[in-house]
Write a protein that holds these residues in place. Structure first.
Motif, short mmCIF file in Angstrom:
data_model
loop_
_atom_site.label_atom_id
_atom_site.label_comp_id
_atom_site.label_asym_id
_atom_site.label_seq_id
_atom_site.Cartn_x
_atom_site.Cartn_y
_atom_site.Cartn_z
N PRO A 94 -20.65 4.76 16.44
CA PRO A 94 -21.45 4.47 17.64
C PRO A 94 -22.12 5.70 18.25
CG PRO A 94 -19.09 4.34 18.10
CD PRO A 94 -19.23 4.43 16.61
N GLU A 95 -21.53 6.88 18.03
CA GLU A 95 -22.12 8.08 18.61
C GLU A 95 -23.42 8.49 17.92
OE1 GLU A 95 -18.96 9.63 15.67
OE2 GLU A 95 -19.56 7.76 16.64
N TRP B 249 -25.26 16.94 9.02
CA TRP B 249 -24.07 16.38 9.69
C TRP B 249 -23.94 17.03 11.06
CZ3 TRP B 249 -21.77 17.91 4.48
CH2 TRP B 249 -21.97 16.89 3.55
N PRO B 250 -24.58 16.49 12.09
CA PRO B 250 -24.62 17.15 13.40
C PRO B 250 -23.28 17.24 14.10
CG PRO B 250 -25.63 14.96 13.48
CD PRO B 250 -25.40 15.27 12.05
N ASP B 251 -22.25 16.57 13.57
CA ASP B 251 -20.92 16.68 14.16
C ASP B 251 -20.12 17.84 13.58
OD1 ASP B 251 -21.11 15.22 11.77
OD2 ASP B 251 -19.22 14.19 12.10
N ARG B 252 -20.75 18.67 12.73
CA ARG B 252 -20.06 19.79 12.12
C ARG B 252 -20.70 21.11 12.55
NH1 ARG B 252 -18.59 17.44 6.07
NH2 ARG B 252 -17.98 15.37 6.82
N ASN B 253 -19.86 22.14 12.59
CA ASN B 253 -20.33 23.45 13.03
C ASN B 253 -21.16 24.13 11.94
OD1 ASN B 253 -18.99 23.26 15.52
ND2 ASN B 253 -17.07 23.97 14.60
N SER C 49 -31.71 18.10 -5.61
CA SER C 49 -32.49 18.42 -4.42
C SER C 49 -33.95 18.00 -4.63
CB SER C 49 -32.42 19.92 -4.12
OG SER C 49 -33.44 20.63 -4.81
N PRO C 50 -34.68 17.75 -3.53
CA PRO C 50 -36.10 17.44 -3.65
C PRO C 50 -36.99 18.67 -3.68
CG PRO C 50 -35.43 17.21 -1.38
CD PRO C 50 -34.19 17.60 -2.16
N GLY C 51 -36.37 19.85 -3.65
CA GLY C 51 -37.12 21.10 -3.58
C GLY C 51 -36.48 22.10 -2.65
N SER C 52 -35.45 21.64 -1.91
CA SER C 52 -34.73 22.51 -0.98
C SER C 52 -33.38 21.87 -0.71
CB SER C 52 -35.50 22.66 0.33
OG SER C 52 -34.75 23.39 1.29
N THR C 53 -32.39 22.72 -0.40
CA THR C 53 -31.15 22.19 0.15
C THR C 53 -31.32 22.09 1.67
OG1 THR C 53 -30.17 24.41 0.33
CG2 THR C 53 -29.80 23.20 -1.72
N ALA C 54 -30.28 21.66 2.35
CA ALA C 54 -30.39 21.39 3.78
C ALA C 54 -29.28 22.09 4.55
CB ALA C 54 -30.34 19.88 4.04
N ARG D 29 -28.92 8.41 13.62
CA ARG D 29 -28.82 9.80 13.17
C ARG D 29 -27.70 9.95 12.17
NH1 ARG D 29 -32.14 12.78 16.30
NH2 ARG D 29 -32.58 12.09 18.43
N ARG D 30 -27.69 11.04 11.50
CA ARG D 30 -26.73 11.48 10.49
C ARG D 30 -27.13 10.94 9.11
NH1 ARG D 30 -21.52 11.88 8.12
NH2 ARG D 30 -20.37 13.69 8.86
N GLU D 31 -27.09 11.85 8.14
CA GLU D 31 -27.57 11.58 6.79
C GLU D 31 -26.96 10.32 6.18
OE1 GLU D 31 -26.41 11.72 2.53
OE2 GLU D 31 -25.15 12.26 4.25
N SER D 32 -25.65 10.19 6.23
CA SER D 32 -25.01 9.04 5.58
C SER D 32 -25.40 7.74 6.26
CB SER D 32 -23.48 9.22 5.60
OG SER D 32 -23.01 9.40 6.92
N ASN D 33 -25.58 7.76 7.59
CA ASN D 33 -25.99 6.54 8.29
C ASN D 33 -27.42 6.15 7.95
OD1 ASN D 33 -23.51 6.38 9.62
ND2 ASN D 33 -24.21 7.68 11.30
#
Length: 516
Positions: free
Chosen positions: A354-355, A279-283, A268-273, A405-409
């Motif tokens: 694409p989303e 991942w905005p597609d997850r609850n 981590s850089p100093g915090s987790t996320a 958007r999205r971390e992996s992208n």
């Protein structure tokens, strides 16, 4: 565990329509038991770890293996429910499998045996099932490269002109090959035990997931053996990790009586996320929130000037992940290098996800044959967690604006490697003073931007000042090691990273409906 199911589906493309049959053809029918210590799971094995597409990674053009320690029996048939004994083989006798006209052919001791489309390899005697090993000589793992060995049972399935191979293995044997592959065995014993619990929990959650939420079920597997899920058998077993697994045997993390999503990452850089911001597609999950990884707790990052100052500060004092060489990092790219990279990565991401790629002003989508990037004008952070992880990155060019958007992208958008630029090596500087050349993606989505412009205001160069390695959700492995050194027990480490979860022994878990 780190590659998304959606991106794999995109890589697989039109072949995905055929694969729904695999769950029927390769998966034996069996009940949906409650979780227990002796449960087995199935791992789809890789022919070439890290390959760019599904078939290159998972399909063996041919398969060569040698049974060790004990003789094996080989059963075959048209599907997993209709198998009959085809042959037996002595230990130390190599076998070779190929596919001809949709069926598997085995060769051993100069004899050729036509088989069906599904093959099961296992120990001849049930009492030797824990002893037999299969050395796979048609692939390698680790550094220096070596032929991997697998316990349990092997399922082979004809797939196009090659084979898919699934290792059915007991949970604790699986963990013995996951924990040292995911965490260095020299880490603190309490950190290793925390990793064992997280890995066991993650595996059970994937077993419990239905086919609609688990890409691998269509292949008769629960997970694969790569960083898409948990790295399996990339490193030999080790006494230190074996001891950590034994010390935590049968323990998983639960919330509301069910296994949690026990994500973990390197640094981590100093915090987790928070899960839902990365991942905005997850609850959202109450146990996967931002957790400070420093003492005293750093303040929330407000604005891009504060973010740049935060990531340019390479002082490790007080940070739990400070021993990691990727606690802080930086990479500098010229405009020309960025244009060469983005002209390839932006269309690829737009096609696969694409989303998560927007064209705010109606510009030509990158997912079209006529797309041209144009001249890069600016990169703008359009969203950031309070701990520093970028959640939206805008690319401004002469052809339009594109929001990713999205971390992996975001990490895949900026790939600092000469493989995409065609120029000289690109160096990524680590906080310990070392340098890595041609890093495959940004180490994390936690970074800030520093521009260089010419006298006319034209963009010349962008430096990415960043911190951490991995997606940032759940347990930081270097942070867990620090907490172990500070005297925290593995239950305390797990409580820190997954607040609100409970450490639970498997026999007390209620029965789950586990689709097979």
């Amino acid at each position: 565990m780190r590659m998304t199911r959606m991106s794999l589906l995109a890589l697989l493309g039109s072949a995905a329509a055929m694969l729904g049959l695999l769950a029927v053809l390769i998966s034996p029918t069996r009940p949906s038991p409650g979780l227990s210590n002796d449960q087995t799971l199935r791992v789809l094995l890789s022919y070439r770890l890290g390959a760019s597409d599904f078939e290159s990674q998972h399909v063996f053009p041919s398969l060569e293996l040698t049974p060790l320690n004990e003789p094996l029996s080989l059963k075959s048939g048209p599907d997993a429910q209709h198998l009959s004994l085809a042959l037996s083989a002595l230990p130390q006798r190599p076998l070779r499998f190929t596919v001809q006209n949709g069926s598997i052919v085995a060769a051993v001791d100069g004899q050729v045996y036509p088989l069906g489309s599904v093959v099961l390899l296992q120990a001849v005697l049930p009492e030797t099932a824990g002893i037999i090993r299969y050395r796979i000589t048609s692939t390698t793992r680790g550094t220096p490269p070596a032929n991997p060995e697998y316990p349990g049972r092997l399922w082979l399935r004809a797939f196009n002109t090659g084979l898919l191979m699934v290792n059915e293995v007991g949970m604790e044997e699986y963990l013995k090959r996951v924990v040292p592959s995911e965490m260095p065995p020299f880490f603190h014993p309490q950190a290793l035990a925390a990793q064992a619990v997280a890995a066991r929990t993650y595996a059970y959650s994937r077993m419990a997931a239905g086919p609609e939420n688990n890409f691998w079920k269509q292949f008769g597997a629960d997970v694969d053996d790569s960083v898409s899920e948990q790295l399996y058998n990339a490193t030999p077993t080790h006494p230190a990790t074996d001891a950590a697994i034994a010390a935590s045997r049968g323990q998983i993390l639960t919330y509301g009586g069910q296994p949690i999503q026990a994500y973990f990452f390197s640094t981590s850089p100093g915090s987790t996320a928070p899960l839902e911001e990365v991942w905005p597609d997850r609850n959202p999950q109450p146990y996967l929130k931002a957790q400070a990884q420093a003492s005293p707790v750093p303040g929330a990052i407000q604005g891009e000037a504060a973010a740049l100052a935060f990531f340019k500060n390479w002082n490790r004092q007080g940070y739990y992940d400070g021993e990691s060489s990727l606690f802080r990092w930086k990479v500098s790219l010229s405009r020309g290098e960025l244009e060469a990279i983005l002209s390839k990565t932006l269309p690829a991401i737009a096609k696969a996800s694409p989303e998560f790629v927007e064209t705010p002003e109606g510009a030509l989508s990158p997912n079209t044959p006529d797309f041209k990037l144009g001249t890069l004008q600016k990169l703008i952070v359009q969203g950031r967690t309070l701990g520093g992880f970028v959640t939206g990155l805008e690319v401004q060019t002469s052809s339009g604006r594109y929001l990713v958007r999205r971390e992996s992208n975001i990490r895949s958008l900026i790939r600092p490697t000469k493989a995409l630029t065609g120029g000289p090596d690109i160096g990524l500087e680590r906080s310990n003073g070392t340098q890595s050349l041609n890093f495959p993606t940004l180490p994390s989505a936690a970074f800030a931007l520093e521009e260089e412009r010419d006298g006319n205001g034209g963009l010349q160069r962008v430096t990415f000042w960043g911190g951490g390695y991995g997606h940032g959700v759940g347990m930081s492995q270097f942070g867990a090691n620090y907490l172990g050194k500070m005297g925290r027990s593995y239950p305390q480490i797990l409580t820190h990273f997954y607040p609100g979860s409970s450490l639970t022994s498997l026999p007390s878990i209620p029965a789950l409906n586990v689709p097979r």
